[in-house]
Design a protein around this motif. Structure first.
Motif, mmCIF file in Angstrom:
data_model
loop_
_atom_site.group_PDB
_atom_site.id
_atom_site.type_symbol
_atom_site.label_atom_id
_atom_site.label_comp_id
_atom_site.label_asym_id
_atom_site.label_seq_id
_atom_site.Cartn_x
_atom_site.Cartn_y
_atom_site.Cartn_z
ATOM 1 N N SER A 26 2.133 -3.407 7.582
ATOM 2 C CA SER A 26 3.321 -2.341 8.173
ATOM 3 C C SER A 26 3.136 -0.916 7.299
ATOM 4 C CB SER A 26 4.750 -2.578 7.709
ATOM 5 O OG SER A 26 5.058 -2.920 6.269
ATOM 6 N N ARG A 27 2.660 -1.163 5.995
ATOM 7 C CA ARG A 27 2.540 0.181 5.208
ATOM 8 C C ARG A 27 1.282 0.965 5.549
ATOM 9 N NH1 ARG A 27 4.506 1.267 -0.346
ATOM 10 N NH2 ARG A 27 3.704 3.427 -0.852
ATOM 11 N N GLN A 28 0.079 0.103 6.140
ATOM 12 C CA GLN A 28 -1.052 0.812 6.732
ATOM 13 C C GLN A 28 -0.747 1.512 8.055
ATOM 14 O OE1 GLN A 28 -4.199 1.012 6.465
ATOM 15 N NE2 GLN A 28 -4.541 1.889 8.750
ATOM 16 N N VAL A 29 0.121 0.957 9.004
ATOM 17 C CA VAL A 29 0.559 1.651 10.214
ATOM 18 C C VAL A 29 1.047 3.017 10.025
ATOM 19 C CG1 VAL A 29 1.643 1.504 12.355
ATOM 20 C CG2 VAL A 29 0.510 -0.401 11.496
ATOM 21 N N PHE A 30 2.156 3.028 9.111
ATOM 22 C CA PHE A 30 2.942 4.211 8.857
ATOM 23 C C PHE A 30 1.958 5.401 8.274
ATOM 24 C CE2 PHE A 30 4.401 2.908 4.880
ATOM 25 C CZ PHE A 30 4.811 4.075 4.309
ATOM 26 N N GLU A 31 1.411 4.834 7.031
ATOM 27 C CA GLU A 31 0.557 5.638 6.476
ATOM 28 C C GLU A 31 -0.848 6.269 6.957
ATOM 29 O OE1 GLU A 31 -0.628 4.583 2.431
ATOM 30 O OE2 GLU A 31 1.578 4.722 1.658
#
Length: 360
Positions: free
Chosen positions: A166-171
């Motif tokens: 999830s962090r990968q997608v938003f970052e």
């Protein structure tokens, strides 16, 4: 002022309880029992009882509030950090901010905010819930036992792994919105809003390359970062609580289970957040930001990014933007943990007297 603060806390607590009504399996409050409280001052049996034996939803909601609260307050500093990592011509964070305001106005500092608002909420919901899951696994029902450093480290690493996708997608979306520039001159965003950015990235590069480019760097950063993040916070809480209980000059009797006042909660969160951004964690973050914000085909892997960055810009590239990252980290994570703790206390129907000033 104090009475107003207490009234506000009652309103917030009521709102949190109304949210639980949306989840009927967890809406019923169990019988309140005498139980041992942890270092944060929460009654462990109340926590389980309020959730029908499952505190997971509370941790998800509290983590969401903490994440959104923190990133919204410090987003311009985050933008300055990412820009310094991607572009070598900036002299420092103030130069980034002045340049962006001059070319794109104040609004350019908040470009791409929607993605991290949603992303930080989801990511820290998963992170706090994952850490809670890990700590319960090691405690095996014995809520009185303090976790060892190794157990806290393992639980933190587990939380880092869970939150990485999830962090990968938003970052990825945030980096594109913060760094890349649209046509027409000036410091304009490449897309009107984060949703359009998601659609266009997937359309142009496919699902994986569009949203998950840099995932390997994200995982390499998240696991060790959160393996130290939560233990540092827990150890800071213990140390500050011991200091507070022994040095308090208040005439009011304080038990060993009294929650910490807000300034010490903020301090513990700020310490944890700052230390997790020191090198070598920060160096990996530089590679992640460059991979996520670059045009397609520039880097083929984390190693390729590291090699090309070093060859063109020297060793200093891995530390560029570190001061602003550390300045950003303290208030960000202080607010994240404070938002999490206060929301959790409200959801658990705890007495917030030690967090708020006494009534006049």
């Amino acid at each position: 002022m104090a009475r107003g603060a207490r009234e506000a806390s009652d309103v917030w607590q009521g709102a949190c309880q109304r949210v639980l009504v949306l989840f009927p399996p967890y809406a019923g409050q169990a019988q309140r029992n005498e139980a041992v409280q942890d270092d944060h001052g929460y009654n462990s049996e109340d926590i389980d009882g309020a959730m029908g034996g499952n505190p997971f939803l509370h941790e998800l909601l509290a983590g969401t509030v903490g994440g959104v609260f923190g990133i919204t307050l410090i987003f311009p500093l985050d933008t300055a950090k990412v820009r310094q990592q991607a572009y070598p011509h900036y002299k420092g964070p103030l130069d980034v901010i002045r340049s962006m305001v001059r070319e794109g106005g104040i609004g350019s500092l908040y470009r791409g905010l929607l993605s991290p608002q949603a992303g930080f909420g989801v990511t820290f919901a998963i992170s706090f819930a994952g850490y809670g899951q890990g700590t319960r696994f090691f405690r095996e029902g014995n809520t009185e036992r303090d976790l060892t450093l190794g157990e806290m480290t393992a639980a933190g690493a587990w939380a880092g792994l869970l939150q990485s996708p999830s962090r990968q997608v938003f970052e990825r979306v945030k980096s594109v919105m913060q760094v890349q520039k649209g046509g027409g001159g000036g410091d304009k965003a490449p897309y009107k809003w984060s949703g359009e950015c998601v659609v266009q990235l997937v359309k142009k590069e496919g699902l994986y390359n569009g949203l998950f480019r840099g995932l390997d760097a994200t995982v390499l950063r998240e696991l060790p970062q959160f393996a130290v993040y939560y233990p540092i916070y827990e150890l800071s809480i213990r140390a500050l609580k011991e200091f507070h209980d022994t040095s308090s000059s208040s005439t009011r009797k304080r038990s060993s289970s009294t929650p910490l006042p807000p300034h010490l909660l903020l301090l513990a969160g700020g310490i944890a957040g700052t230390l997790q951004w020191l090198p070598p964690f920060y160096c990996i973050d530089v590679l992640k930001s460059r991979m996520q914000s670059a045009l397609p085909g520039v880097y083929s892997s984390v190693w390729d990014c590291a090699k090309k960055s070093y060859q063109t810009e020297g060793i200093g590239v891995f530390f560029r933007g570190l001061p602003v990252a550390l300045i950003r980290a303290f208030p960000l994570h202080a607010c994240i943990f404070f938002g999490y703790e206060v929301t959790l206390a409200a959801l658990h129907d705890e007495e917030l007297g030690s967090i708020l000033p006494p009534p006049e």
